[in-house]
Each structure stands twice: as C-alpha cells, then as structure tokens.
Design a protein around this motif. Sequence first.
Motif, mmCIF file in Angstrom:
data_model
loop_
_atom_site.group_PDB
_atom_site.id
_atom_site.type_symbol
_atom_site.label_atom_id
_atom_site.label_comp_id
_atom_site.label_asym_id
_atom_site.label_seq_id
_atom_site.Cartn_x
_atom_site.Cartn_y
_atom_site.Cartn_z
ATOM 1 N N GLU A 129 0.199 3.500 14.502
ATOM 2 C CA GLU A 129 0.537 2.865 13.233
ATOM 3 C C GLU A 129 1.979 2.361 13.179
ATOM 4 O OE1 GLU A 129 -1.537 2.056 11.007
ATOM 5 O OE2 GLU A 129 -3.273 3.109 11.843
ATOM 6 N N THR A 130 2.741 2.568 14.262
ATOM 7 C CA THR A 130 4.101 2.039 14.355
ATOM 8 C C THR A 130 4.285 1.425 15.739
ATOM 9 O OG1 THR A 130 5.086 4.070 15.258
ATOM 10 C CG2 THR A 130 4.927 3.896 12.846
ATOM 11 N N ARG A 131 5.349 0.664 15.910
ATOM 12 C CA ARG A 131 5.607 0.060 17.217
ATOM 13 C C ARG A 131 5.788 1.126 18.291
ATOM 14 N NH1 ARG A 131 6.727 -5.349 17.470
ATOM 15 N NH2 ARG A 131 6.923 -6.437 15.487
ATOM 16 N N TRP A 132 6.515 2.197 17.967
ATOM 17 C CA TRP A 132 6.732 3.248 18.952
ATOM 18 C C TRP A 132 5.417 3.939 19.314
ATOM 19 C CZ3 TRP A 132 8.728 5.121 22.928
ATOM 20 C CH2 TRP A 132 8.632 6.468 23.254
ATOM 21 N N GLU A 133 4.591 4.224 18.329
ATOM 22 C CA GLU A 133 3.289 4.830 18.600
ATOM 23 C C GLU A 133 2.435 3.899 19.459
ATOM 24 O OE1 GLU A 133 1.505 5.753 14.885
ATOM 25 O OE2 GLU A 133 2.810 7.476 14.468
ATOM 26 N N TYR A 134 2.531 2.611 19.196
ATOM 27 C CA TYR A 134 1.769 1.615 19.965
ATOM 28 C C TYR A 134 2.206 1.626 21.434
ATOM 29 C CZ TYR A 134 0.034 -3.018 21.383
ATOM 30 O OH TYR A 134 -0.591 -4.051 22.032
ATOM 31 N N VAL A 135 3.508 1.586 21.675
ATOM 32 C CA VAL A 135 4.024 1.597 23.045
ATOM 33 C C VAL A 135 3.620 2.883 23.758
ATOM 34 C CG1 VAL A 135 6.134 1.690 24.437
ATOM 35 C CG2 VAL A 135 5.957 0.055 22.549
ATOM 36 N N LYS A 136 3.755 4.001 23.072
ATOM 37 C CA LYS A 136 3.384 5.287 23.663
ATOM 38 C C LYS A 136 1.893 5.332 23.984
ATOM 39 C CE LYS A 136 3.547 8.943 21.032
ATOM 40 N NZ LYS A 136 4.021 10.099 20.227
ATOM 41 N N HIS A 137 1.087 4.814 23.068
ATOM 42 C CA HIS A 137 -0.363 4.790 23.273
ATOM 43 C C HIS A 137 -0.736 3.929 24.476
ATOM 44 C CE1 HIS A 137 -4.631 4.782 22.043
ATOM 45 N NE2 HIS A 137 -4.625 3.513 22.420
ATOM 46 N N GLU A 218 -11.837 -1.720 20.401
ATOM 47 C CA GLU A 218 -13.207 -1.348 20.033
ATOM 48 C C GLU A 218 -13.325 -0.929 18.569
ATOM 49 O OE1 GLU A 218 -14.938 0.122 24.366
ATOM 50 O OE2 GLU A 218 -14.413 1.623 22.857
ATOM 51 N N HIS A 219 -12.350 -0.165 18.089
ATOM 52 C CA HIS A 219 -12.423 0.317 16.706
ATOM 53 C C HIS A 219 -11.093 0.219 15.962
ATOM 54 C CE1 HIS A 219 -16.414 1.911 17.622
ATOM 55 N NE2 HIS A 219 -15.897 2.449 18.707
ATOM 56 N N GLY A 220 -10.026 -0.137 16.657
ATOM 57 C CA GLY A 220 -8.716 -0.228 16.012
ATOM 58 C C GLY A 220 -8.708 -1.241 14.885
ATOM 59 N N ARG A 221 -8.155 -0.826 13.736
ATOM 60 C CA ARG A 221 -8.081 -1.661 12.542
ATOM 61 C C ARG A 221 -9.459 -2.020 11.979
ATOM 62 N NH1 ARG A 221 -3.334 -0.341 11.973
ATOM 63 N NH2 ARG A 221 -1.515 -1.617 12.500
ATOM 64 N N CYS A 222 -10.484 -1.260 12.354
ATOM 65 C CA CYS A 222 -11.809 -1.447 11.757
ATOM 66 C C CYS A 222 -11.950 -0.522 10.547
ATOM 67 C CB CYS A 222 -12.915 -1.151 12.769
ATOM 68 S SG CYS A 222 -13.109 -2.422 14.035
ATOM 69 N N ALA A 223 -12.899 -0.850 9.674
ATOM 70 C CA ALA A 223 -13.075 -0.102 8.426
ATOM 71 C C ALA A 223 -13.580 1.316 8.686
ATOM 72 C CB ALA A 223 -14.050 -0.844 7.522
ATOM 73 N N PHE A 224 -13.118 2.256 7.868
ATOM 74 C CA PHE A 224 -13.586 3.638 7.943
ATOM 75 C C PHE A 224 -14.850 3.776 7.088
ATOM 76 C CE2 PHE A 224 -8.929 4.177 8.659
ATOM 77 C CZ PHE A 224 -9.019 4.597 9.975
ATOM 78 N N LYS A 288 -2.111 -9.304 19.134
ATOM 79 C CA LYS A 288 -1.142 -10.056 18.340
ATOM 80 C C LYS A 288 -1.306 -9.707 16.864
ATOM 81 C CE LYS A 288 0.335 -14.761 17.230
ATOM 82 N NZ LYS A 288 0.088 -16.221 17.456
ATOM 83 N N ASP A 289 -2.545 -9.666 16.402
ATOM 84 C CA ASP A 289 -2.820 -9.315 15.003
ATOM 85 C C ASP A 289 -2.488 -7.843 14.741
ATOM 86 O OD1 ASP A 289 -3.689 -11.872 14.577
ATOM 87 O OD2 ASP A 289 -5.830 -11.385 14.756
ATOM 88 N N TYR A 290 -2.775 -6.992 15.709
ATOM 89 C CA TYR A 290 -2.523 -5.552 15.545
ATOM 90 C C TYR A 290 -1.030 -5.307 15.377
ATOM 91 C CZ TYR A 290 -3.544 -0.562 16.075
ATOM 92 O OH TYR A 290 -3.677 0.788 15.856
ATOM 93 N N ILE A 291 -0.228 -5.906 16.256
ATOM 94 C CA ILE A 291 1.226 -5.714 16.205
ATOM 95 C C ILE A 291 1.807 -6.318 14.933
ATOM 96 C CG2 ILE A 291 3.399 -6.340 17.339
ATOM 97 C CD1 ILE A 291 1.850 -6.210 20.013
ATOM 98 N N ALA A 292 1.248 -7.421 14.473
ATOM 99 C CA ALA A 292 1.739 -8.065 13.254
ATOM 100 C C ALA A 292 1.632 -7.147 12.050
ATOM 101 C CB ALA A 292 0.974 -9.364 13.002
ATOM 102 N N GLN A 293 0.654 -6.229 12.092
ATOM 103 C CA GLN A 293 0.476 -5.292 10.977
ATOM 104 C C GLN A 293 1.679 -4.365 10.823
ATOM 105 O OE1 GLN A 293 -2.194 -5.169 8.823
ATOM 106 N NE2 GLN A 293 -2.983 -7.003 9.810
ATOM 107 N N PHE A 294 2.405 -4.124 11.899
ATOM 108 C CA PHE A 294 3.551 -3.214 11.833
ATOM 109 C C PHE A 294 4.683 -3.793 10.984
ATOM 110 C CE2 PHE A 294 2.204 -1.913 16.360
ATOM 111 C CZ PHE A 294 1.272 -1.032 15.856
#
Length: 296
Positions: A129-137, A218-224, A288-294
């Motif tokens: 959910e953050t840039r750092w978490e994204y890089v680590k992931h 596969e499921h990132g940023r998909c509805a719960f 690109k869309d995922y990172i833009a959310q940050f």
Amino acid sequence: MDHHAVISGLDPDLKRALQIRSNKAGLVQLALHLCLIGFLAMCVAQGGVLRLFAILPLGICLIFLFTLEHEATHKTPFASERLNEWMGHLCGLLILLPFTWFRYFHLAHHKYTNDPTRDPELLVGSKPETRWEYVKHISGIPVWIGQIRKIWDNALGRKLGRYTPDKAKPRIIWEARIYLGFYALALTSLTVSDLVIWLWVVPLILGQPFLRLYLLAEHGRCAFVSNMLENTRTTYTSRLVRFLAWNMPFHTAHHILPNVPFHNLPKLNEVIADKLGATSNGYQEFHKDYIAQFQR
C-alpha cells in the motif's frame, strides 16, 4: 451479474468440453518449457558472456514453474493424475514451495478469494500500500523468507494452517523433511562444483521479482467481494508471458471454473470476456496504475 450466473449460463456441452484434460497438450507445453530451461542452463554453464546474458532468462523460466505447480494443485495440467502429482512435487522442490501444503493453502484461497478475514493469501501478507512496501514486495525477499520458514515449520509439524486437514498433516511434515534433505545434499555439492549456485540459486533470486510482478496483478486492487468477476483480474498480455504462465493471465476464467485446464482457458475467456469486471491491457499498464494509487 456474478460468476454464478455466468457458470449457469454456459452451454452444458461446452462446459464439459472445456474441462477435458489432455496429456498431449500438457506434455507439449512441459517439453517446450523444459527445453527452454535446458538451453538457457547450458548457456549459463558455459560461463563468460553467455552466462551474463542467459542467467536472468533462466531464472524467469525456472521461477515460472510456479504456474505449473499452481495448476497441478487442481489436477488439470495433464489427464494423468500421477503425472500431475509428480510434476507438482518437482516444481515445489525446485522453487521451495511444498506442493502438498500449497494445495490446501491454494484451495482455501479459491474458496475465500479476496476475503480479508479468510483468504490465506491475504492473511500471509497484504498487498503493498506504499512505495516502500511495493519495492519490498517486488524484490521477492519477504517471499523467500516466508517460504524457508514454512518449510522449516512444516518439518517440525507446527503452524500448518487451519485450512490443512488432519489426515494430510503427516504427509506435509514428511514432505518438508524430504525437501530439507534434498537442500542439504545440494549444499554438499558445492564442495565439488559451484554450478548449483549458478544454475539454480542465483537464477531463482533474479527471477522472483518477475513472478511477483505477475502475481500481484491477479488480485491486487480488486474488490473485496465474493463475485469472481470483480475480485480477480484478467490481464491481456503477450504470447510469451501466456506461455511461461501456462495461460494463467486468463485468471478470472481460471477462478470461475478451476477444473478447466490451461489449454482451454483462452476459449473460456472468449465466452466470458464481455462480463469481466477487472482487466488490464498488459502488466505495464497494471503496475503503472497500481503505483499511481500511492500518490492519491
């Protein structure tokens, strides 16, 4: 419309045909994948410039054996159940993901997809959910640490997961112990040659980020929600990626009917394409869309 309506609306004959498994299709796909791995491994073994250029592609091909192991949990890559089991175990051994345990983990994921309280994929680790978490992931480091711990815990018979039935626990324990024995033998081979490092360890480390990039879509940023048309994403991508991933970028189709083997997923996707709620035109667009959310 939800996925139940889509399934009930399928022509029964088509539905049956789509679920037919094939040793031929599976073996051709496997042969091509293994030939590519073998060719790249020979290039890496030569050392020098060839190693420099081939080691990353080798790692990508090796780590994407995950997609074969994943499908083997559903017993669909081949018509032969024995072949499904053996290939699932081989892939799990190579990428440090115990096959028997992973089957129960993954089936629970299918049952509770994107449910924050019950989907084991989300309970093991939430999406970044953050840039750092994204890089680590994307680095793959948390995954390697988690998988090594899981093998160790399984070998000790602890933290097997509430999704694991009691009858399967002895097999899971012995599976992990066999894995540890194999890895110990691999380490002893270093006294003779360092090829295990260059042909296996380093390539897997280099390839893991590409698998993380693929899997996050596969499921990132998909509805719960429980509707598979909304909680799972289909990513339209190149033939090469579809080949390496055994057609699993058609992921919504896979979740709607998990018994459909990889070679029939494109056909199923054609039928349901106009009903999909979450899609991306390639992994570059998704990230690109995922990172833009940050930034929001």
